[in-house]
Structures are given as C-alpha cells and as structure tokens.
Design an enzyme around this catalytic site. Structure first.
Site, PDB file in Angstrom:
ATOM      1  N   GLY A 183      -0.073   7.907   1.430  1.00 20.04           N
ATOM      2  CA  GLY A 183      -0.035   8.092   2.451  1.00 20.04           C
ATOM      3  C   GLY A 183       1.293   7.908   3.151  1.00 20.04           C
ATOM      4  O   GLY A 183       2.488   8.197   2.741  1.00 20.04           O
ATOM      5  N   ILE A 184       1.534   7.338   4.363  1.00 17.09           N
ATOM      6  CA  ILE A 184       2.676   7.101   5.276  1.00 17.09           C
ATOM      7  C   ILE A 184       3.667   5.994   4.579  1.00 17.09           C
ATOM      8  O   ILE A 184       4.840   6.096   4.701  1.00 17.09           O
ATOM      9  CB  ILE A 184       2.326   6.722   6.759  1.00 17.09           C
ATOM     10  CG1 ILE A 184       1.661   5.434   6.955  1.00 17.09           C
ATOM     11  CG2 ILE A 184       1.586   7.762   7.372  1.00 17.09           C
ATOM     12  CD1 ILE A 184       1.452   4.940   8.368  1.00 17.09           C
ATOM     13  N   GLY A 185       3.020   5.057   3.804  1.00 17.35           N
ATOM     14  CA  GLY A 185       3.734   4.111   3.028  1.00 17.35           C
ATOM     15  C   GLY A 185       4.429   4.624   2.009  1.00 17.35           C
ATOM     16  O   GLY A 185       5.572   4.331   1.973  1.00 17.35           O
ATOM     17  N   TYR A 228     -12.442  -2.406  12.511  1.00 18.04           N
ATOM     18  CA  TYR A 228     -11.263  -1.757  12.520  1.00 18.04           C
ATOM     19  C   TYR A 228     -10.170  -2.138  13.684  1.00 18.04           C
ATOM     20  O   TYR A 228      -9.248  -2.691  13.498  1.00 18.04           O
ATOM     21  CB  TYR A 228     -11.307  -0.379  12.402  1.00 18.04           C
ATOM     22  CG  TYR A 228      -9.849   0.452  12.328  1.00 18.04           C
ATOM     23  CD1 TYR A 228      -9.115   0.127  10.762  1.00 18.04           C
ATOM     24  CD2 TYR A 228      -9.354   1.070  13.093  1.00 18.04           C
ATOM     25  CE1 TYR A 228      -8.024   0.757  11.038  1.00 18.04           C
ATOM     26  CE2 TYR A 228      -8.126   1.997  12.988  1.00 18.04           C
ATOM     27  CZ  TYR A 228      -7.544   1.803  11.736  1.00 18.04           C
ATOM     28  OH  TYR A 228      -6.496   2.175  11.851  1.00 18.04           O
ATOM     29  N   GLY A 248       0.685  -1.071   0.147  1.00 17.05           N
ATOM     30  CA  GLY A 248       0.157   0.154  -0.220  1.00 17.05           C
ATOM     31  C   GLY A 248       0.821   1.298  -0.005  1.00 17.05           C
ATOM     32  O   GLY A 248       0.586   2.159   0.714  1.00 17.05           O
ATOM     33  N   ALA A 249       2.012   1.275  -0.648  1.00 21.76           N
ATOM     34  CA  ALA A 249       2.754   2.505  -0.537  1.00 21.76           C
ATOM     35  C   ALA A 249       2.570   3.334  -1.608  1.00 21.76           C
ATOM     36  O   ALA A 249       3.568   4.231  -1.957  1.00 21.76           O
ATOM     37  CB  ALA A 249       4.310   1.769  -0.812  1.00 21.76           C
ATOM     38  N   ASN A 250       1.536   3.309  -2.540  1.00 22.49           N
ATOM     39  CA  ASN A 250       1.403   4.342  -3.607  1.00 22.49           C
ATOM     40  C   ASN A 250       0.619   5.701  -2.736  1.00 22.49           C
ATOM     41  O   ASN A 250       0.619   6.796  -3.630  1.00 22.49           O
ATOM     42  CB  ASN A 250       0.219   4.015  -4.600  1.00 22.49           C
ATOM     43  CG  ASN A 250      -0.993   3.500  -3.922  1.00 22.49           C
ATOM     44  OD1 ASN A 250      -1.209   2.566  -3.060  1.00 22.49           O
ATOM     45  ND2 ASN A 250      -1.971   4.361  -4.112  1.00 22.49           N
ATOM     46  N   SER A 274      -2.434   0.629  15.099  1.00 20.53           N
ATOM     47  CA  SER A 274      -2.971   1.398  15.527  1.00 20.53           C
ATOM     48  C   SER A 274      -3.307   1.564  16.881  1.00 20.53           C
ATOM     49  O   SER A 274      -3.486   0.370  17.589  1.00 20.53           O
ATOM     50  CB  SER A 274      -4.413   1.823  14.733  1.00 20.53           C
ATOM     51  OG  SER A 274      -4.988   2.752  15.436  1.00 20.53           O
TER      52      SER A 274
END
Length: 336
Positions: free
Chosen positions: A27-29, A191, A23-25, A163
């Site tokens: 945000g924090i990734g 979540y 998921g690095a496309n 989280s």
C-alpha cells in the site's frame, strides 16, 4: 486514476537519513518507502510478516517511482532494511523498539502508517480492541520508545497516517468504558475512533514536546485520500454488506493509486516548509482543519493519559523526565 490528486513537489534529498515506516510491505507505506529510498535514505520497513517485508524490499529496490526523472531521484538510492513489528502485541512493539534503539544511531523520520479498517470484532493478546491497538495504541508505544533516537537527530519528524473518517461525529467519541466491548462494537465506529485518536495524539504530542522545549521533533497527522485497498473495501462493505464486487467495479475513477495515496505522507516527511510546523493535520499535500473533536484539548489530554495507562505506565507529564527516569522501564516486555 484521479486527475485531481495532489503530489509532493519537494526536491529534498534524504542522503544519510534514517526512516522507519510501519506496515510498509504494502500500500501507501510501501510507495512512501520507494520514494524515500530513491531520495537516498536508509529505510526500515517495520512489518508483521518478514517474508512479505523482504519481498517488498526487493520490489522497492528494483522498481523506481513512476517519474524517476525528478531531481530528487537523480542521486544514488539508499538502503532498505526490514524488522519485525506486530502492533497487535505490545511485547512485539517493545522488542522492535529495543532492536532499533540498539542498531540505529538516530531516527530522522518515523511514519506510523500501518493500520486496519472496519474489521470484525477481535481483541489483541493484550486485551484491547484490535483497531484501536493497531491504529493507535501500538504506534503510541512505539513512538514513546523511539523518542531518544528521534531526539538524537538534529531535526526529526513523526508522521501519523489518520483518515478523514475521524471527522464523523456520530462515531468519533471515544468511550473508554466501552472501548473493548463486543456488545457495543461497530466496525466503522472502532475505525473512526482509532483515526480520531491519531489526530488527538499528534496534537498532544506536539504540545508536550513544545512544553519540554524539544523543538527538534515535529509531528503531523494526515488523510491520504480514498485508495482502492483491502481496508477501503472492508470499510465500504461494512456500510453495504455484500457490495465488495460493486465497489471494485465502480470505485476505480474515484479512488487513488497507491503512489497517489502516498503523496501527503511524503509531503509531511520531506517538505521544507512543513518542517517549520508541528501538530497540524494535512490532506492533498496541504494543511487543513481537523474536526472539532480532534481539536478538543481536554479530549487530547484524556487520550494521552488513558493510553499511558493501557501500556502500563503512569501518565507522562514531562517528556524529559520520562526519558530520564522511566523510558527504560517500557523496554522490558511483560505480559498483561
């Protein structure tokens, strides 16, 4: 912008290291990938949308972190690659892992970063609640499949982005009988359970690696802080329906930028002292206590066994035996 957000001070270079971030496309990734790339690593963005991943790769190569004068950024940058990974599909996870096992000599750092938060009820193609599969089960399978390459590295790390919501006792208990039930579904509860699973998985994997005498792989879980993302807005509006605009207006002074939110991920991935620890939980670039539920050894074992069943294998008792006898069986995508 928060003035009290901690930052990773490590000057470690990552030349020659291979890092996979899910998921690095965005945000924090993406910001963690930007840092690793500037430290000299070969960074693989494992993402669902390859067009967005390629756009992120170009952005990472073009724009350095906000303080590129730091010593760790002074050398040559590394490489950026992309590969397809849809955590809502166990077959896609298997295909991604098979590709990485074939193309990469080792994996030095695996960052299980991708996630969704407080979304409407939905089942994946595998029949599991979407937050539990995206945030935990898909990463559980990916990690197991990539263990041979992590083990091939002289020193590797697995970083699970959790989280602080995992501490919410009201939502935190994982009832496996009701896990996929629409009737019992709560966006916040699902979540919280998935984030609790991240920490339980971290602690149980660290314990089983220790029992298998695989001391070269260390495992970490972390809370990145509150960041003004779509996921955070979903979480807030789940509590207060229709309040998305209010969240946008008033959250700015109390939330982190993407770069600030990536700091604990970076810290767990590169800090020298952290490399001597395993199975711990971090926030603000420091070790801290996870919730009592997350430190419950019986719950960690239960999650481990249930997760194995969900991906279609018998509970793994010995990791070395799994790698020798059963690992290859998981690489054959099969529909449920």
């Amino acid at each position: 912008m928060l003035s009290f957000s901690s930052s990773c001070k490590s000057k470690t270079r990552l030349d020659g290291k291979i890092i996979v971030i899910t998921g690095a496309n965005i945000g924090i990734g993406k910001e963690a990938a930007r840092d690793f790339y500037r430290r000299g690593a070969r960074v693989i963005l494992a993402c669902r949308d390859l067009n967005k991943a390629n756009a992120a790769a170009e952005d990472i190569k073009t724009f350095p972190p906000s303080k590129p004068e730091r010593e760790q950024f002074k050398g040559e940058p590394g490489e950026i690659k992309v590969c397809k990974l849809n955590l809502c599909s166990l077959s896609s996870v298997q295909e991604c892992a098979a590709f990485l096992l074939q193309t990469e000599p080792t994996i030095d750092i695996l960052v299980n970063n991708a996630g969704v938060a407080a979304c409407p009820y939905q089942l994946t193609e595998d029949g599991y609640e979407v937050q539990f599969q995206t945030n935990h089960l898909g990463h559980f399978l990916l990690t197991l499949l990539l263990l041979p390459k992590l083990k091939a590295s002289p020193s590797s790390r697995i970083v699970n982005v959790s989280s602080k919501v995992h501490t919410c006792i009201y939502f935190g208990h994982i009832d496996y009988e009701k896990l996929n039930s629409k009737r019992h579904y709560s966006p916040l509860g699902a979540y919280a359970r998935s984030k609790l699973a991240n920490v339980l998985f971290t602690k149980e994997l660290a314990q089983r690696l220790k029992e298998a005498n695989i001391n070269s792989i260390t495992v970490y879980a972390l809370h990145p802080g509150v960041i003004n993302t779509a996921a955070a807005r979903n979480f807030f509006t789940a509590w207060f329906p229709g309040s998305g605009t209010i969240f946008q207006m008033f959250s700015q002074p109390f939330t982190k930028t993407m770069e600030q939110g990536a700091q604990t991920t970076i810290y767990c991935s590169v800090d020298e002292e952290v490399g001597k620890e395993s199975g711990e939980y971090y926030q603000e670039c420091a070790k801290c206590f996870a919730s009592a539920l997350a430190r419950d050894k019986d719950k960690a074992i239960e999650l481990w066994n249930k997760s194995c069943e969900m991906i279609g294998i018998k509970p793994i008792k010995d990791i070395n035996e799994f790698l020798e006898t059963s690992h290859s069986n998981l690489l054959n995508p099969s529909k449920k």
